[in-house]
Design an enzyme around this catalytic site. Structure first.
Site, short mmCIF file in Angstrom:
data_model
loop_
_atom_site.label_atom_id
_atom_site.label_comp_id
_atom_site.label_asym_id
_atom_site.label_seq_id
_atom_site.Cartn_x
_atom_site.Cartn_y
_atom_site.Cartn_z
N ALA A 23 10.05 2.67 3.49
CA ALA A 23 9.74 3.19 2.46
C ALA A 23 10.54 3.16 1.72
O ALA A 23 10.80 2.83 0.34
CB ALA A 23 8.48 4.08 2.90
N ARG A 35 5.16 10.16 2.45
CA ARG A 35 5.16 11.00 2.32
C ARG A 35 6.10 12.22 1.94
O ARG A 35 6.16 13.50 1.59
CB ARG A 35 5.61 12.17 4.18
CG ARG A 35 4.39 11.75 5.13
CD ARG A 35 4.91 11.55 6.26
NE ARG A 35 3.95 10.78 7.37
CZ ARG A 35 3.56 10.12 7.68
NH1 ARG A 35 4.14 8.75 7.31
NH2 ARG A 35 2.45 10.06 8.04
N GLN A 104 8.03 -2.63 6.11
CA GLN A 104 6.22 -1.65 6.42
C GLN A 104 5.70 -1.34 4.81
O GLN A 104 4.90 -1.08 4.59
CB GLN A 104 6.54 -0.03 7.12
CG GLN A 104 7.29 -0.76 8.23
CD GLN A 104 8.03 0.66 8.88
OE1 GLN A 104 8.47 0.53 9.05
NE2 GLN A 104 7.45 0.73 9.48
N HIS A 122 2.47 -5.04 6.89
CA HIS A 122 0.88 -4.55 6.15
C HIS A 122 0.45 -4.89 5.28
O HIS A 122 0.15 -4.42 4.69
CB HIS A 122 1.39 -2.83 5.60
CG HIS A 122 1.97 -1.71 7.00
ND1 HIS A 122 2.99 -0.82 7.27
CD2 HIS A 122 1.74 -1.86 8.32
CE1 HIS A 122 3.06 -0.33 8.02
NE2 HIS A 122 2.00 -1.09 9.23
N CYS A 130 -12.14 -12.11 -2.17
CA CYS A 130 -13.41 -11.67 -2.42
C CYS A 130 -14.28 -11.74 -0.91
O CYS A 130 -13.85 -12.72 0.77
CB CYS A 130 -14.43 -12.58 -2.33
SG CYS A 130 -15.94 -12.23 -2.91
N CYS A 153 -19.05 -13.69 -6.88
CA CYS A 153 -20.45 -14.56 -6.46
C CYS A 153 -21.02 -12.87 -5.61
O CYS A 153 -21.83 -12.44 -5.43
CB CYS A 153 -19.60 -14.85 -5.58
SG CYS A 153 -18.73 -13.30 -4.14
N THR A 191 13.61 3.46 6.53
CA THR A 191 12.83 3.71 7.55
C THR A 191 13.58 4.90 8.68
O THR A 191 14.45 4.65 9.29
CB THR A 191 12.24 3.15 8.52
OG1 THR A 191 10.65 3.29 9.42
CG2 THR A 191 13.20 1.50 9.35
N ILE A 232 20.08 3.16 0.66
CA ILE A 232 20.02 1.27 1.45
C ILE A 232 20.59 0.33 0.38
O ILE A 232 21.14 -0.09 1.04
CB ILE A 232 18.72 1.18 1.53
CG1 ILE A 232 18.51 -0.14 2.83
CG2 ILE A 232 17.77 1.44 1.65
CD1 ILE A 232 19.57 -0.60 3.83
#
Length: 241
Positions: A23, A35, A104, A122, A130, A153, A191, A232
């Site tokens: 993240a 978080r 992630q 993820h 659909c 549909c 991370t 980073i």
């Protein structure tokens, strides 16, 4: 020796780099950490449930409308743009030095920056399908649909993201593991390496240089060749751009 200079030397001497990111790579693009105060946990006050519960498969199934209300408000950042970290990694791939990005994150910013070999552990908010007929939908299409997005549909359109209680995609995991196994350098950034099973992938690395770039300590700091506790984007930007 200056740590940026050390990292430059490692990158220069490497030919098969894999980047593993969390993240923290996207927070510099304005996407809150899971978080953080402004992240998903902040929304607990509005719904009275934990984020883990709200983005679980069982909640999606039982409370689909509330799921999408929460999802659209808290997981989608259409204005986000790639930052220096994303751009630097795309450049390393273009130079033939980087063989893969394992992420992630679900925001698609690595591809937006130009990265081609991205293993999205993820999934991605940019892909939607659909559940009845399998037709694909873009993020903009489902965001423009009020309430629960539905296909022509009649089926519910589900984001291609891995919810709690769901398994990671086998093909993505296999591709990520193979890239990590064959890397001579692994750079881990943004991370804390505490979310499993994703964090466990670092164990497959058998190469020469393990570099950790994170603002806080991680459980793997003692095993790294180089640890940089900084942004980073600033670190990779200084080394590559």
């Amino acid at each position: 020796m200056d740590k940026i200079k050390q990292l430059k030397e490692i990158i220069d001497s490497s030919s098969r780099i894999v980047f593993f990111g969390g993240a923290g790579v996207s927070t510099e693009s304005g996407i809150p950490d899971f978080r953080s105060e402004t992240g998903l946990y902040n929304a607990q006050r509005e719904y009275g449930r934990s984020p883990e519960e709200m983005i679980s498969n069982s909640f999606f199934t039982a409370h689909t409308e509330t799921f999408f209300d929460y999802y659209k408000k808290n997981l989608i950042y259409r204005e986000a743009k790639p930052n220096k970290a994303h751009i630097a990694l795309a450049k390393l791939e273009e130079q033939g030095k980087l063989i893969g990005v394992v992420t992630q994150n679900i925001d698609g910013l690595h591809q937006m920056a130009g990265s081609k070999k991205v293993y999205e552990l993820h999934g991605s908010v940019l892909r939607n399908y659909c559940m009845r007929c399998g037709e694909d939908y873009t993020l903009d299409e489902i965001m423009d649909m009020p309430g629960v997005p539905r296909c022509h549909c009649g089926g519910i359109i589900k984001p291609d993201v891995v919810l709690y209680e769901e398994m990671l995609d086998d093909a993505v995991i296999t591709g990520a593991v193979n890239a990590i196994k064959s890397a001579d350098t692994m750079i881990v950034g943004g991370t804390s390496l505490v979310v499993y099973p994703a964090a466990g992938l670092i164990r497959y690395f058998k190469g020469k240089n393990l570099v950790l770039i994170n603002k806080s300590q991680t459980p793997y700091d003692n095993e790294a060749s180089l640890v940089i506790n900084d942004s980073i984007g600033e670190v990779l930007g200084a080394c590559v751009l």
